[in-house]
Scaffold this motif. Structure first.
Motif, PDB file in Angstrom:
ATOM      1  N   THR A 115     -43.404 -96.299   5.111  1.00 50.91           N
ATOM      2  CA  THR A 115     -43.350 -95.692   3.933  1.00 50.91           C
ATOM      3  C   THR A 115     -43.641 -96.524   2.769  1.00 50.91           C
ATOM      4  O   THR A 115     -42.719 -97.344   2.333  1.00 50.91           O
ATOM      5  CB  THR A 115     -41.994 -94.667   3.765  1.00 50.91           C
ATOM      6  OG1 THR A 115     -41.911 -93.887   4.841  1.00 50.91           O
ATOM      7  CG2 THR A 115     -42.378 -93.876   2.644  1.00 50.91           C
ATOM      8  N   VAL A 116     -44.553 -96.262   1.944  1.00 50.40           N
ATOM      9  CA  VAL A 116     -44.776 -97.161   0.841  1.00 50.40           C
ATOM     10  C   VAL A 116     -44.705 -96.629  -0.623  1.00 50.40           C
ATOM     11  O   VAL A 116     -44.492 -97.307  -1.665  1.00 50.40           O
ATOM     12  CB  VAL A 116     -46.228 -97.925   0.628  1.00 50.40           C
ATOM     13  CG1 VAL A 116     -46.335 -98.916   1.922  1.00 50.40           C
ATOM     14  CG2 VAL A 116     -47.247 -97.001   0.849  1.00 50.40           C
ATOM     15  N   VAL A 117     -44.784 -95.023  -0.739  1.00 48.76           N
ATOM     16  CA  VAL A 117     -44.841 -94.371  -1.706  1.00 48.76           C
ATOM     17  C   VAL A 117     -43.999 -93.084  -1.419  1.00 48.76           C
ATOM     18  O   VAL A 117     -44.208 -92.650  -0.124  1.00 48.76           O
ATOM     19  CB  VAL A 117     -46.032 -94.057  -2.159  1.00 48.76           C
ATOM     20  CG1 VAL A 117     -45.994 -92.806  -3.274  1.00 48.76           C
ATOM     21  CG2 VAL A 117     -46.813 -95.162  -2.986  1.00 48.76           C
ATOM     22  N   GLY A 118     -43.078 -92.747  -2.132  1.00 47.33           N
ATOM     23  CA  GLY A 118     -42.294 -91.486  -2.246  1.00 47.33           C
ATOM     24  C   GLY A 118     -42.065 -90.926  -3.443  1.00 47.33           C
ATOM     25  O   GLY A 118     -41.921 -91.327  -4.451  1.00 47.33           O
ATOM     26  N   VAL A 119     -42.456 -89.448  -3.412  1.00 47.73           N
ATOM     27  CA  VAL A 119     -42.248 -88.521  -4.696  1.00 47.73           C
ATOM     28  C   VAL A 119     -41.499 -87.309  -4.311  1.00 47.73           C
ATOM     29  O   VAL A 119     -41.963 -86.856  -3.444  1.00 47.73           O
ATOM     30  CB  VAL A 119     -43.798 -88.308  -5.293  1.00 47.73           C
ATOM     31  CG1 VAL A 119     -43.419 -87.138  -6.412  1.00 47.73           C
ATOM     32  CG2 VAL A 119     -44.384 -89.509  -5.945  1.00 47.73           C
ATOM     33  N   VAL A 120     -40.361 -86.969  -5.102  1.00 52.45           N
ATOM     34  CA  VAL A 120     -39.748 -85.905  -4.950  1.00 52.45           C
ATOM     35  C   VAL A 120     -39.544 -85.049  -6.167  1.00 52.45           C
ATOM     36  O   VAL A 120     -39.106 -85.561  -7.273  1.00 52.45           O
ATOM     37  CB  VAL A 120     -38.471 -85.806  -4.468  1.00 52.45           C
ATOM     38  CG1 VAL A 120     -37.658 -84.807  -4.131  1.00 52.45           C
ATOM     39  CG2 VAL A 120     -38.390 -86.680  -2.813  1.00 52.45           C
ATOM     40  N   MET A 124     -37.083 -76.660 -10.705  1.00 53.27           N
ATOM     41  CA  MET A 124     -35.976 -75.886 -11.302  1.00 53.27           C
ATOM     42  C   MET A 124     -34.856 -76.753 -12.063  1.00 53.27           C
ATOM     43  O   MET A 124     -33.974 -76.300 -13.060  1.00 53.27           O
ATOM     44  CB  MET A 124     -35.039 -75.177 -10.389  1.00 53.27           C
ATOM     45  CG  MET A 124     -35.869 -74.083  -9.714  1.00 53.27           C
ATOM     46  SD  MET A 124     -37.056 -73.046 -10.522  1.00 53.27           S
ATOM     47  CE  MET A 124     -36.050 -72.092 -11.531  1.00 53.27           C
ATOM     48  N   ARG A 125     -35.015 -77.954 -11.878  1.00 51.91           N
ATOM     49  CA  ARG A 125     -34.248 -79.257 -12.902  1.00 51.91           C
ATOM     50  C   ARG A 125     -35.089 -79.635 -14.011  1.00 51.91           C
ATOM     51  O   ARG A 125     -34.650 -80.432 -14.678  1.00 51.91           O
ATOM     52  CB  ARG A 125     -33.648 -79.943 -11.733  1.00 51.91           C
ATOM     53  CG  ARG A 125     -32.350 -79.999 -10.855  1.00 51.91           C
ATOM     54  CD  ARG A 125     -31.906 -81.023 -10.279  1.00 51.91           C
ATOM     55  NE  ARG A 125     -30.907 -80.945  -9.192  1.00 51.91           N
ATOM     56  CZ  ARG A 125     -30.380 -81.931  -8.495  1.00 51.91           C
ATOM     57  NH1 ARG A 125     -30.778 -83.097  -8.620  1.00 51.91           N
ATOM     58  NH2 ARG A 125     -29.229 -81.596  -7.505  1.00 51.91           N
ATOM     59  N   GLY A 126     -36.246 -79.581 -13.625  1.00 50.70           N
ATOM     60  CA  GLY A 126     -37.338 -80.352 -14.428  1.00 50.70           C
ATOM     61  C   GLY A 126     -37.034 -81.780 -14.234  1.00 50.70           C
ATOM     62  O   GLY A 126     -37.272 -82.562 -14.962  1.00 50.70           O
ATOM     63  N   GLU A 127     -36.874 -82.266 -12.826  1.00 53.69           N
ATOM     64  CA  GLU A 127     -36.648 -83.779 -12.565  1.00 53.69           C
ATOM     65  C   GLU A 127     -37.819 -84.092 -11.397  1.00 53.69           C
ATOM     66  O   GLU A 127     -38.229 -83.207 -10.481  1.00 53.69           O
ATOM     67  CB  GLU A 127     -35.174 -84.003 -11.929  1.00 53.69           C
ATOM     68  CG  GLU A 127     -34.332 -83.696 -12.962  1.00 53.69           C
ATOM     69  CD  GLU A 127     -32.961 -84.102 -12.686  1.00 53.69           C
ATOM     70  OE1 GLU A 127     -31.935 -83.959 -13.361  1.00 53.69           O
ATOM     71  OE2 GLU A 127     -32.875 -84.277 -11.369  1.00 53.69           O
ATOM     72  N   THR A 128     -38.427 -85.489 -11.679  1.00 53.01           N
ATOM     73  CA  THR A 128     -38.982 -85.773 -10.629  1.00 53.01           C
ATOM     74  C   THR A 128     -38.861 -87.280 -10.515  1.00 53.01           C
ATOM     75  O   THR A 128     -38.535 -88.067 -11.205  1.00 53.01           O
ATOM     76  CB  THR A 128     -40.595 -85.781 -11.017  1.00 53.01           C
ATOM     77  OG1 THR A 128     -40.976 -84.473 -11.197  1.00 53.01           O
ATOM     78  CG2 THR A 128     -41.540 -86.373  -9.860  1.00 53.01           C
ATOM     79  N   PHE A 129     -38.360 -87.557  -8.975  1.00 56.14           N
ATOM     80  CA  PHE A 129     -38.257 -88.697  -8.511  1.00 56.14           C
ATOM     81  C   PHE A 129     -39.433 -89.606  -7.780  1.00 56.14           C
ATOM     82  O   PHE A 129     -39.886 -88.999  -7.215  1.00 56.14           O
ATOM     83  CB  PHE A 129     -37.072 -88.778  -7.579  1.00 56.14           C
ATOM     84  CG  PHE A 129     -35.616 -88.225  -8.175  1.00 56.14           C
ATOM     85  CD1 PHE A 129     -34.723 -88.994  -8.279  1.00 56.14           C
ATOM     86  CD2 PHE A 129     -35.673 -86.861  -8.378  1.00 56.14           C
ATOM     87  CE1 PHE A 129     -33.502 -88.426  -9.190  1.00 56.14           C
ATOM     88  CE2 PHE A 129     -34.361 -86.402  -9.287  1.00 56.14           C
ATOM     89  CZ  PHE A 129     -33.269 -87.108  -9.307  1.00 56.14           C
ATOM     90  N   HIS A 130     -39.537 -90.915  -7.941  1.00 58.64           N
ATOM     91  CA  HIS A 130     -40.392 -91.565  -7.380  1.00 58.64           C
ATOM     92  C   HIS A 130     -40.059 -92.891  -7.129  1.00 58.64           C
ATOM     93  O   HIS A 130     -39.146 -93.634  -7.615  1.00 58.64           O
ATOM     94  CB  HIS A 130     -41.830 -91.732  -8.304  1.00 58.64           C
ATOM     95  CG  HIS A 130     -41.835 -92.455  -9.301  1.00 58.64           C
ATOM     96  ND1 HIS A 130     -41.532 -91.738 -10.512  1.00 58.64           N
ATOM     97  CD2 HIS A 130     -42.097 -93.658  -9.606  1.00 58.64           C
ATOM     98  CE1 HIS A 130     -41.539 -92.862 -11.438  1.00 58.64           C
ATOM     99  NE2 HIS A 130     -42.164 -93.909 -10.950  1.00 58.64           N
ATOM    100  N   ALA A 131     -40.458 -93.699  -6.026  1.00 59.40           N
ATOM    101  CA  ALA A 131     -40.457 -94.952  -5.801  1.00 59.40           C
ATOM    102  C   ALA A 131     -41.693 -95.483  -5.154  1.00 59.40           C
ATOM    103  O   ALA A 131     -42.498 -94.765  -4.212  1.00 59.40           O
ATOM    104  CB  ALA A 131     -39.264 -95.046  -4.733  1.00 59.40           C
ATOM    105  N   VAL A 132     -42.094 -96.780  -5.045  1.00 58.78           N
ATOM    106  CA  VAL A 132     -42.972 -97.493  -4.372  1.00 58.78           C
ATOM    107  C   VAL A 132     -42.236 -98.831  -3.821  1.00 58.78           C
ATOM    108  O   VAL A 132     -41.070 -99.431  -4.258  1.00 58.78           O
ATOM    109  CB  VAL A 132     -43.915 -98.210  -5.432  1.00 58.78           C
ATOM    110  CG1 VAL A 132     -45.079 -99.010  -4.688  1.00 58.78           C
ATOM    111  CG2 VAL A 132     -44.747 -96.989  -6.207  1.00 58.78           C
ATOM    112  N   ARG A 133     -42.496 -98.957  -2.587  1.00 55.13           N
ATOM    113  CA  ARG A 133     -41.711 -99.986  -1.833  1.00 55.13           C
ATOM    114  C   ARG A 133     -41.670-101.370  -2.315  1.00 55.13           C
ATOM    115  O   ARG A 133     -42.748-101.933  -2.747  1.00 55.13           O
ATOM    116  CB  ARG A 133     -42.373-100.201  -0.244  1.00 55.13           C
ATOM    117  CG  ARG A 133     -41.590-100.886   0.523  1.00 55.13           C
ATOM    118  CD  ARG A 133     -42.151-101.208   1.868  1.00 55.13           C
ATOM    119  NE  ARG A 133     -43.404-101.762   2.093  1.00 55.13           N
ATOM    120  CZ  ARG A 133     -44.055-101.935   3.077  1.00 55.13           C
ATOM    121  NH1 ARG A 133     -43.788-101.555   4.190  1.00 55.13           N
ATOM    122  NH2 ARG A 133     -45.314-102.605   2.961  1.00 55.13           N
ATOM    123  N   GLY A 134     -40.467-101.764  -2.625  1.00 54.89           N
ATOM    124  CA  GLY A 134     -40.344-103.128  -3.201  1.00 54.89           C
ATOM    125  C   GLY A 134     -40.489-103.049  -4.881  1.00 54.89           C
ATOM    126  O   GLY A 134     -40.215-104.033  -5.290  1.00 54.89           O
ATOM    127  N   GLY A 135     -40.505-101.700  -5.239  1.00 54.28           N
ATOM    128  CA  GLY A 135     -40.679-101.612  -6.766  1.00 54.28           C
ATOM    129  C   GLY A 135     -39.708-100.881  -7.421  1.00 54.28           C
ATOM    130  O   GLY A 135     -39.786-100.543  -8.630  1.00 54.28           O
TER     131      GLY A 135
END
Length: 271
Positions: A115-120, A124-135
Protein backbone atom coordinates in the motif's frame (compact mmCIF):
# COMPACT_ATOMS: atom_id res chain seq x y z
CA UNK A 1 11.96 13.04 -2.72
CA UNK A 2 8.25 12.94 -3.57
CA UNK A 3 7.35 10.17 -6.00
CA UNK A 4 5.33 11.72 -8.86
CA UNK A 5 3.39 8.48 -9.38
CA UNK A 6 2.35 8.37 -5.73
CA UNK A 7 1.22 11.98 -5.89
CA UNK A 8 -0.80 11.19 -9.02
CA UNK A 9 -2.43 8.24 -7.26
CA UNK A 10 -3.14 10.36 -4.18
CA UNK A 11 -4.83 13.10 -6.19
CA UNK A 12 -6.96 10.56 -8.02
CA UNK A 13 -7.95 8.79 -4.79
CA UNK A 14 -8.88 12.10 -3.19
CA UNK A 15 -11.04 13.08 -6.16
CA UNK A 16 -12.76 9.68 -6.25
CA UNK A 17 -13.39 9.69 -2.49
CA UNK A 18 -14.77 13.22 -2.60
CA UNK A 19 -17.15 12.43 -5.45
CA UNK A 20 -18.32 9.17 -3.89
CA UNK A 21 -18.76 10.84 -0.50
CA UNK A 22 -20.89 13.58 -2.07
CA UNK A 23 -23.02 10.99 -3.86
CA UNK A 24 -23.57 9.04 -0.64
CA UNK A 25 -24.26 12.10 1.51
CA UNK A 26 -26.49 14.03 -0.88
CA UNK A 27 -28.02 11.13 -2.82
CA UNK A 28 -29.20 8.98 0.08
CA UNK A 29 -32.86 8.21 -0.59
CA UNK A 30 -35.31 8.65 2.26
CA UNK A 31 -36.59 5.12 1.67
CA UNK A 32 -33.13 3.51 1.47
CA UNK A 33 -33.48 -0.26 1.56
CA UNK A 34 -31.24 -3.33 1.65
CA UNK A 35 -30.23 -4.46 -1.83
CA UNK A 36 -28.50 -7.71 -0.79
CA UNK A 37 -26.85 -9.47 2.13
CA UNK A 38 -23.34 -10.89 2.46
CA UNK A 39 -22.19 -13.13 5.32
CA UNK A 40 -25.51 -13.10 7.18
CA UNK A 41 -28.98 -11.47 7.00
CA UNK A 42 -27.68 -8.50 9.04
CA UNK A 43 -24.55 -7.97 6.90
CA UNK A 44 -26.14 -5.74 4.31
CA UNK A 45 -25.47 -4.02 1.00
CA UNK A 46 -27.52 -1.03 -0.13
CA UNK A 47 -28.05 0.33 -3.61
CA UNK A 48 -25.78 3.21 -2.61
CA UNK A 49 -22.80 0.94 -1.88
CA UNK A 50 -23.08 -0.38 -5.42
CA UNK A 51 -23.51 3.07 -6.98
CA UNK A 52 -20.54 4.50 -5.08
CA UNK A 53 -18.23 1.66 -6.10
CA UNK A 54 -19.23 2.09 -9.75
CA UNK A 55 -18.53 5.83 -9.56
CA UNK A 56 -15.06 5.17 -8.10
CA UNK A 57 -14.06 2.40 -10.50
CA UNK A 58 -15.39 4.26 -13.55
CA UNK A 59 -13.42 7.40 -12.64
CA UNK A 60 -10.17 5.56 -11.96
CA UNK A 61 -10.52 3.33 -15.04
CA UNK A 62 -11.01 6.38 -17.24
CA UNK A 63 -7.78 7.95 -15.96
CA UNK A 64 -5.72 4.76 -15.49
CA UNK A 65 -7.17 1.97 -17.66
CA UNK A 66 -4.36 -0.52 -16.95
CA UNK A 67 -4.76 -0.60 -13.16
CA UNK A 68 -6.39 -3.44 -11.23
CA UNK A 69 -9.17 -3.34 -8.63
CA UNK A 70 -10.29 -5.13 -5.49
CA UNK A 71 -13.60 -3.78 -4.22
CA UNK A 72 -16.06 -4.89 -1.56
CA UNK A 73 -19.03 -4.85 -3.89
CA UNK A 74 -17.49 -7.00 -6.59
CA UNK A 75 -14.85 -5.00 -8.47
CA UNK A 76 -12.03 -7.44 -9.17
CA UNK A 77 -9.58 -7.11 -12.06
CA UNK A 78 -5.88 -7.91 -12.24
CA UNK A 79 -4.58 -5.00 -14.30
CA UNK A 80 -1.19 -4.82 -15.98
CA UNK A 81 0.37 -1.65 -14.50
CA UNK A 82 1.49 -3.00 -11.11
CA UNK A 83 -1.07 -0.72 -9.42
CA UNK A 84 -4.16 -2.15 -7.72
CA UNK A 85 -6.91 -0.10 -6.10
CA UNK A 86 -8.47 -1.52 -2.92
CA UNK A 87 -11.87 0.07 -2.40
CA UNK A 88 -14.55 0.08 0.24
CA UNK A 89 -17.12 2.46 -1.23
CA UNK A 90 -19.14 2.59 1.99
CA UNK A 91 -17.50 1.37 5.19
CA UNK A 92 -20.13 1.40 7.89
CA UNK A 93 -23.11 0.39 5.74
CA UNK A 94 -25.39 -0.38 8.69
CA UNK A 95 -24.68 3.05 10.18
CA UNK A 96 -25.51 4.59 6.79
CA UNK A 97 -28.70 2.54 6.51
CA UNK A 98 -29.88 3.81 9.90
CA UNK A 99 -28.85 7.43 9.30
CA UNK A 100 -25.92 7.37 11.73
CA UNK A 101 -22.95 9.57 10.76
CA UNK A 102 -20.05 7.14 11.26
CA UNK A 103 -19.40 5.85 7.74
CA UNK A 104 -16.65 6.45 5.23
CA UNK A 105 -15.32 6.01 1.73
CA UNK A 106 -12.00 4.16 1.82
CA UNK A 107 -9.63 4.03 -1.17
CA UNK A 108 -6.08 2.63 -1.18
CA UNK A 109 -3.58 2.17 -3.98
CA UNK A 110 -1.11 -0.71 -3.90
CA UNK A 111 2.09 -0.82 -5.93
CA UNK A 112 3.48 -4.31 -6.44
CA UNK A 113 1.47 -5.54 -3.45
CA UNK A 114 2.41 -2.78 -0.97
CA UNK A 115 0.00 0.00 0.00
CA UNK A 116 1.47 3.34 -1.09
CA UNK A 117 -1.55 5.66 -0.88
CA UNK A 118 -4.58 5.73 1.39
CA UNK A 119 -7.56 8.10 1.50
CA UNK A 120 -10.53 7.91 3.87
CA UNK A 121 -13.34 10.45 3.48
CA UNK A 122 -15.87 10.81 6.31
CA UNK A 123 -18.52 13.06 4.75
CA UNK A 124 -20.83 13.55 7.74
CA UNK A 125 -17.86 14.89 9.75
CA UNK A 126 -16.54 16.92 6.83
CA UNK A 127 -13.16 15.22 7.29
CA UNK A 128 -10.79 13.53 4.85
CA UNK A 129 -7.65 11.65 5.90
CA UNK A 130 -4.80 10.71 3.60
CA UNK A 131 -1.31 9.26 3.63
CA UNK A 132 1.48 8.41 1.20
CA UNK A 133 3.95 5.74 2.26
CA UNK A 134 6.95 7.39 3.88
CA UNK A 135 5.34 10.84 3.74
CA UNK A 136 3.29 11.01 6.94
CA UNK A 137 -0.48 11.29 7.38
CA UNK A 138 -2.66 14.38 7.11
CA UNK A 139 -6.28 15.43 7.34
CA UNK A 140 -8.60 18.25 6.40
CA UNK A 141 -11.71 19.13 8.35
CA UNK A 142 -13.43 21.92 10.24
CA UNK A 143 -10.02 23.37 11.15
CA UNK A 144 -8.10 25.67 8.81
CA UNK A 145 -5.78 24.05 6.28
CA UNK A 146 -4.27 20.60 6.32
CA UNK A 147 -3.34 19.06 9.67
CA UNK A 148 -0.43 16.67 10.11
CA UNK A 149 -1.51 13.66 12.16
CA UNK A 150 0.24 12.03 15.10
CA UNK A 151 -1.14 9.40 17.42
CA UNK A 152 -1.38 10.13 21.14
CA UNK A 153 1.44 9.51 23.62
CA UNK A 154 0.85 6.01 25.00
CA UNK A 155 -0.95 5.86 28.35
CA UNK A 156 -0.75 2.87 30.70
CA UNK A 157 -2.99 0.15 29.30
CA UNK A 158 -5.55 0.60 32.08
CA UNK A 159 -6.00 4.19 30.86
CA UNK A 160 -6.23 3.32 27.17
CA UNK A 161 -9.37 3.98 25.13
CA UNK A 162 -9.71 1.14 22.62
CA UNK A 163 -12.21 0.64 19.81
CA UNK A 164 -13.40 -2.62 18.28
CA UNK A 165 -16.04 -4.04 15.98
CA UNK A 166 -18.21 -7.14 15.84
CA UNK A 167 -18.74 -9.68 13.11
CA UNK A 168 -22.14 -10.33 11.54
CA UNK A 169 -22.00 -14.11 12.07
CA UNK A 170 -23.75 -14.98 15.34
CA UNK A 171 -21.23 -17.52 16.63
CA UNK A 172 -18.30 -15.18 15.96
CA UNK A 173 -20.08 -12.26 17.61
CA UNK A 174 -20.67 -14.31 20.74
CA UNK A 175 -16.96 -15.11 21.00
CA UNK A 176 -16.02 -11.47 20.37
CA UNK A 177 -18.36 -10.40 23.17
CA UNK A 178 -16.58 -12.79 25.54
CA UNK A 179 -13.18 -11.35 24.56
CA UNK A 180 -14.50 -7.82 25.15
CA UNK A 181 -15.91 -8.88 28.55
CA UNK A 182 -12.42 -9.98 29.62
CA UNK A 183 -10.74 -6.91 28.17
CA UNK A 184 -13.00 -4.12 29.48
CA UNK A 185 -11.81 -4.26 33.15
CA UNK A 186 -8.20 -3.89 31.95
CA UNK A 187 -8.78 -0.69 29.90
CA UNK A 188 -10.17 2.79 30.36
CA UNK A 189 -13.08 1.75 28.14
CA UNK A 190 -14.07 0.21 24.82
CA UNK A 191 -15.82 2.00 21.96
CA UNK A 192 -17.68 0.47 19.01
CA UNK A 193 -18.11 2.90 16.13
CA UNK A 194 -19.11 0.60 13.27
CA UNK A 195 -16.45 1.54 10.70
CA UNK A 196 -12.93 0.10 10.71
CA UNK A 197 -11.70 2.88 8.41
CA UNK A 198 -12.98 5.59 10.75
CA UNK A 199 -11.53 3.86 13.82
CA UNK A 200 -8.07 3.65 12.23
CA UNK A 201 -8.21 7.32 11.25
CA UNK A 202 -9.33 8.29 14.76
CA UNK A 203 -6.32 6.43 16.12
CA UNK A 204 -4.11 8.40 13.72
CA UNK A 205 -5.74 11.65 14.89
CA UNK A 206 -5.16 10.93 18.58
CA UNK A 207 -8.82 10.22 19.36
CA UNK A 208 -8.17 6.60 20.34
CA UNK A 209 -5.25 4.71 21.90
CA UNK A 210 -5.92 1.38 20.24
CA UNK A 211 -8.15 -0.67 17.98
CA UNK A 212 -8.68 -4.34 17.27
CA UNK A 213 -11.11 -6.41 15.23
CA UNK A 214 -11.48 -9.88 13.86
CA UNK A 215 -12.87 -10.64 10.40
CA UNK A 216 -11.69 -7.62 8.41
CA UNK A 217 -11.12 -7.83 4.67
CA UNK A 218 -8.39 -5.99 2.71
CA UNK A 219 -10.80 -3.23 1.64
CA UNK A 220 -11.83 -2.57 5.26
CA UNK A 221 -8.33 -1.71 6.41
CA UNK A 222 -5.98 -0.96 3.49
CA UNK A 223 -6.26 2.84 3.55
CA UNK A 224 -6.79 3.22 7.30
CA UNK A 225 -3.86 0.95 8.15
CA UNK A 226 -1.47 3.11 6.10
CA UNK A 227 -2.86 6.32 7.61
CA UNK A 228 -2.46 4.97 11.16
CA UNK A 229 1.10 3.78 10.53
CA UNK A 230 2.14 7.04 8.91
CA UNK A 231 0.80 8.85 12.00
CA UNK A 232 3.12 6.78 14.20
CA UNK A 233 0.87 3.90 15.21
CA UNK A 234 1.90 0.25 15.14
CA UNK A 235 -0.32 -2.24 13.33
CA UNK A 236 -0.31 -6.01 13.05
CA UNK A 237 -2.26 -9.17 13.68
CA UNK A 238 -1.26 -12.15 15.77
CA UNK A 239 2.32 -11.87 17.09
CA UNK A 240 4.76 -11.57 14.20
CA UNK A 241 2.00 -11.27 11.61
CA UNK A 242 0.56 -8.45 9.54
CA UNK A 243 -3.05 -7.29 9.91
CA UNK A 244 -5.26 -10.08 8.59
CA UNK A 245 -8.75 -11.49 8.51
CA UNK A 246 -7.97 -13.52 11.63
CA UNK A 247 -7.08 -10.42 13.65
CA UNK A 248 -6.19 -6.77 13.09
CA UNK A 249 -4.63 -4.70 15.89
CA UNK A 250 -3.49 -1.09 15.85
CA UNK A 251 -2.26 1.09 18.65
CA UNK A 252 0.07 3.77 19.83
CA UNK A 253 3.56 2.50 20.66
CA UNK A 254 3.26 1.34 24.26
CA UNK A 255 -0.36 0.22 23.85
CA UNK A 256 0.01 -2.03 20.83
CA UNK A 257 2.18 -4.76 22.36
CA UNK A 258 0.33 -5.26 25.68
CA UNK A 259 -2.98 -5.16 23.80
CA UNK A 260 -1.70 -7.74 21.34
CA UNK A 261 -0.53 -10.01 24.19
CA UNK A 262 -3.92 -9.85 25.90
CA UNK A 263 -5.79 -10.56 22.68
CA UNK A 264 -3.54 -13.55 22.04
CA UNK A 265 -4.10 -14.82 25.58
CA UNK A 266 -7.87 -14.39 25.19
CA UNK A 267 -7.89 -16.16 21.81
CA UNK A 268 -9.39 -13.17 20.01
CA UNK A 269 -8.68 -14.83 16.66
CA UNK A 270 -10.62 -18.02 17.50
CA UNK A 271 -14.18 -18.93 16.54
Amino acid sequence: MTDPLHQELLALAQEAARRAGTLLRDGRPADLAVAATKSSPIDVVTEMDIAAEKLITDLISERRPDDGFLGEEGASTEGTSGIRWVIDPLDGTVNYLYGLPTWAVSIAAEQDGETVVGVVAIPMRGETFHAVRGGGARATGAWEGERELACRPAPPLDQALVSTGFNYVTEVRAHQAEVARKLIPLLRDIRRGGSAAVDLCDLAAGRLDGYYERGLHPWDLAAGDLIAREAGALTGGRPGERPAHALTIAGTPGVFEPLQRLLEDFGAWHD
